[in-house]
Design a protein around this motif. Structure first.
Motif, mmCIF file in Angstrom:
data_model
loop_
_atom_site.group_PDB
_atom_site.id
_atom_site.type_symbol
_atom_site.label_atom_id
_atom_site.label_comp_id
_atom_site.label_asym_id
_atom_site.label_seq_id
_atom_site.Cartn_x
_atom_site.Cartn_y
_atom_site.Cartn_z
ATOM 1 N N ALA A 1 0.819 -1.212 0.000
ATOM 2 C CA ALA A 1 0.000 0.000 0.000
ATOM 3 C C ALA A 1 0.853 1.262 0.000
ATOM 4 N N HIS A 2 1.907 1.270 0.818
ATOM 5 C CA HIS A 2 2.736 2.471 0.913
ATOM 6 C C HIS A 2 3.637 2.642 -0.306
ATOM 7 N N LEU A 3 4.182 1.549 -0.832
ATOM 8 C CA LEU A 3 5.031 1.671 -2.008
ATOM 9 C C LEU A 3 4.218 2.044 -3.245
ATOM 10 N N ALA A 4 2.979 1.561 -3.334
ATOM 11 C CA ALA A 4 2.134 1.896 -4.484
ATOM 12 C C ALA A 4 1.897 3.393 -4.577
ATOM 13 N N LEU A 5 1.859 4.047 -3.433
ATOM 14 C CA LEU A 5 1.661 5.501 -3.420
ATOM 15 C C LEU A 5 2.969 6.266 -3.551
ATOM 16 N N ALA A 6 3.995 5.790 -2.844
ATOM 17 C CA ALA A 6 5.236 6.571 -2.758
ATOM 18 C C ALA A 6 6.258 6.224 -3.834
ATOM 19 N N SER B 1 18.354 -6.389 8.486
ATOM 20 C CA SER B 1 17.673 -6.125 7.218
ATOM 21 C C SER B 1 16.163 -5.949 7.358
ATOM 22 N N PRO B 2 15.453 -6.775 8.161
ATOM 23 C CA PRO B 2 14.007 -6.525 8.295
ATOM 24 C C PRO B 2 13.704 -5.112 8.796
ATOM 25 N N MET B 3 14.487 -4.631 9.763
ATOM 26 C CA MET B 3 14.260 -3.283 10.273
ATOM 27 C C MET B 3 14.584 -2.241 9.211
ATOM 28 N N ASP B 4 15.678 -2.442 8.451
ATOM 29 C CA ASP B 4 16.051 -1.470 7.429
ATOM 30 C C ASP B 4 15.012 -1.395 6.324
ATOM 31 N N VAL B 5 14.458 -2.547 5.930
ATOM 32 C CA VAL B 5 13.407 -2.545 4.903
ATOM 33 C C VAL B 5 12.172 -1.808 5.419
ATOM 34 N N ARG B 6 11.775 -2.109 6.644
ATOM 35 C CA ARG B 6 10.597 -1.438 7.211
ATOM 36 C C ARG B 6 10.813 0.072 7.314
ATOM 37 N N LEU B 7 11.983 0.484 7.808
ATOM 38 C CA LEU B 7 12.266 1.914 7.933
ATOM 39 C C LEU B 7 12.314 2.584 6.570
ATOM 40 N N GLY B 8 12.890 1.895 5.585
ATOM 41 C CA GLY B 8 12.956 2.467 4.239
ATOM 42 C C GLY B 8 11.575 2.719 3.661
ATOM 43 N N ILE B 9 10.663 1.745 3.849
ATOM 44 C CA ILE B 9 9.302 1.900 3.335
ATOM 45 C C ILE B 9 8.570 3.019 4.078
ATOM 46 N N GLU B 10 8.735 3.057 5.400
ATOM 47 C CA GLU B 10 8.091 4.114 6.178
ATOM 48 C C GLU B 10 8.610 5.488 5.773
ATOM 49 N N CYS B 11 9.914 5.595 5.530
ATOM 50 C CA CYS B 11 10.483 6.883 5.120
ATOM 51 C C CYS B 11 9.950 7.306 3.756
ATOM 52 N N GLY C 1 7.734 10.677 2.733
ATOM 53 C CA GLY C 1 8.452 11.618 1.889
ATOM 54 C C GLY C 1 9.851 11.931 2.372
ATOM 55 N N ASP C 2 10.375 11.117 3.256
ATOM 56 C CA ASP C 2 11.712 11.322 3.802
ATOM 57 C C ASP C 2 12.718 10.579 2.919
ATOM 58 N N MET C 3 13.161 11.218 1.853
ATOM 59 C CA MET C 3 14.062 10.570 0.911
ATOM 60 C C MET C 3 15.435 10.328 1.530
ATOM 61 N N THR C 4 15.843 11.209 2.428
ATOM 62 C CA THR C 4 17.149 11.038 3.086
ATOM 63 C C THR C 4 17.146 9.787 3.940
ATOM 64 N N GLY C 5 16.081 9.601 4.719
ATOM 65 C CA GLY C 5 15.981 8.410 5.550
ATOM 66 C C GLY C 5 15.876 7.146 4.718
ATOM 67 N N ALA C 6 15.122 7.200 3.609
ATOM 68 C CA ALA C 6 14.982 6.037 2.739
ATOM 69 C C ALA C 6 16.326 5.676 2.105
#
Length: 298
Positions: A211-216, A258-268, A272-277
């Motif tokens: 859902a989040h990647l489809a939008l972002a 890696s699971p945490m990094d993937v989750r944080l990347g998607i949340e960022c 709209g936090d491109m730096t965090g992603a």
């Protein structure tokens, strides 16, 4: 047994697996009986891993040029869902023993999976080289095995996905840091790490990511991977468990965030936090790109 298994893997490509374990009632009656019989015959998880490795090495050296499994002796992995306690004891009764939980089953389905792997290989190889790798006669013979399985009452769902030289980032989206883990070690090395989560949790996380990647980030390849993963998970019994089995690559990357990094990347990305992603992706890349580069090393 476990140490022999992983010493025997020296020089082989790193292979990781994503597996679905279902309760016995999810399978047709005849397959239920076979799963129980196979589980009793093979026994421990280490024995299953060793038998599968030895069988694969045996097929490579088999006379006649047929590299495919015949399916005569398929394997099954089992895991037990941890239980709680039974109901509280009444007056004058002893406290109930902890519930041992229930067994879940993951059939290897080597015949079908070998056919899918061969088809994927042939998609990228054509002409004389394709016939040299897997002769047409052997592919046709194996297709007959697949047709016999599809004509029977066995479950059509493929319970295992495999990946060599690294784990797809989309797989990590199904898991969280708090999920149950098992670290298997021998002779000072990590043989594998296995992570489990209930199917319902994995589906919720996958749908959240889609859902989040489809939008972002609708053009991201990971979105297609996650969409396919979600559709795959939806095929299985609601009380199933999902297992990520790192395999021997765990010795190179664990402890792994890696699971945490993937989750944080998607949340960022969603925020709209491109730096965090970008930071999350750099952490993933620094961990996994060197592993994938080993596939091209001589």
């Amino acid at each position: 047994m476990g140490g022999k298994l992983y010493r025997g893997q020296a020089g082989l490509p790193f292979s990781s697996s994503l597996r679905i374990y279902e309760p016995l009632e999810a399978f047709p009656p005849e397959q239920q009986r076979q799963l129980v019989a196979d589980g009793d015959r093979i026994g421990s998880r280490a024995a299953v891993e060793n038998a599968e490795l030895q069988a694969s090495l045996g097929r490579i050296t088999r006379s006649g040029g047929d590299p495919f499994p015949t399916g005569r002796t398929d394997l099954v992995r089992m895991t037990r869902v941890p239980g709680g306690r039974h109901a509280a004891p009444g007056p004058g009764q002893e406290e109930a023993a902890p519930d041992a939980g229930r067994l879940l089953y993951c059939p290897s389905q080597l015949v079908i999976r070998a056919g899918l792997a061969a088809n994927a290989l042939m998609d990228g190889v054509h002409g004389p080289l394709a016939d040299l790798l897997i002769p047409v006669s052997q592919r046709d013979k194996h297709q007959q095995r697949i047709d016999r399985i599809n004509a029977g009452d066995d479950a059509k769902r493929v319970h295992t996905r495999a990946s060599t030289w690294g784990i797809p980032f989309s797989w990590f989206s199904l898991f969280a840091e708090s999920d149950r883990k098992e670290v298997v070690e021998s002779d000072g090395h990590i043989q594998t790490v296995r992570v489990w989560t209930p199917l319902t949790e994995a589906l919720e996380r996958a749908r959240f990511a889609v859902a989040h990647l489809a939008l972002a980030a609708p053009d991201l390849d990971m979105l297609d991977d996650l969409t396919q993963l979600t559709e795959w998970l939806e095929l299985f019994h609601v009380q199933s468990m999902v297992e990520l089995d790192y395999g021997a690559v765990a010795d190179k990357v664990y402890p792994d965030e890696s699971p945490m990094d993937v989750r944080l990347g998607i949340e960022c990305l969603a925020e709209g936090d491109m730096t965090g992603a970008a930071a999350a992706y750099r952490r993933l890349a620094s961990r996994w790109i060197p592993i994938r580069q080993l596939a091209r090393a001589s």
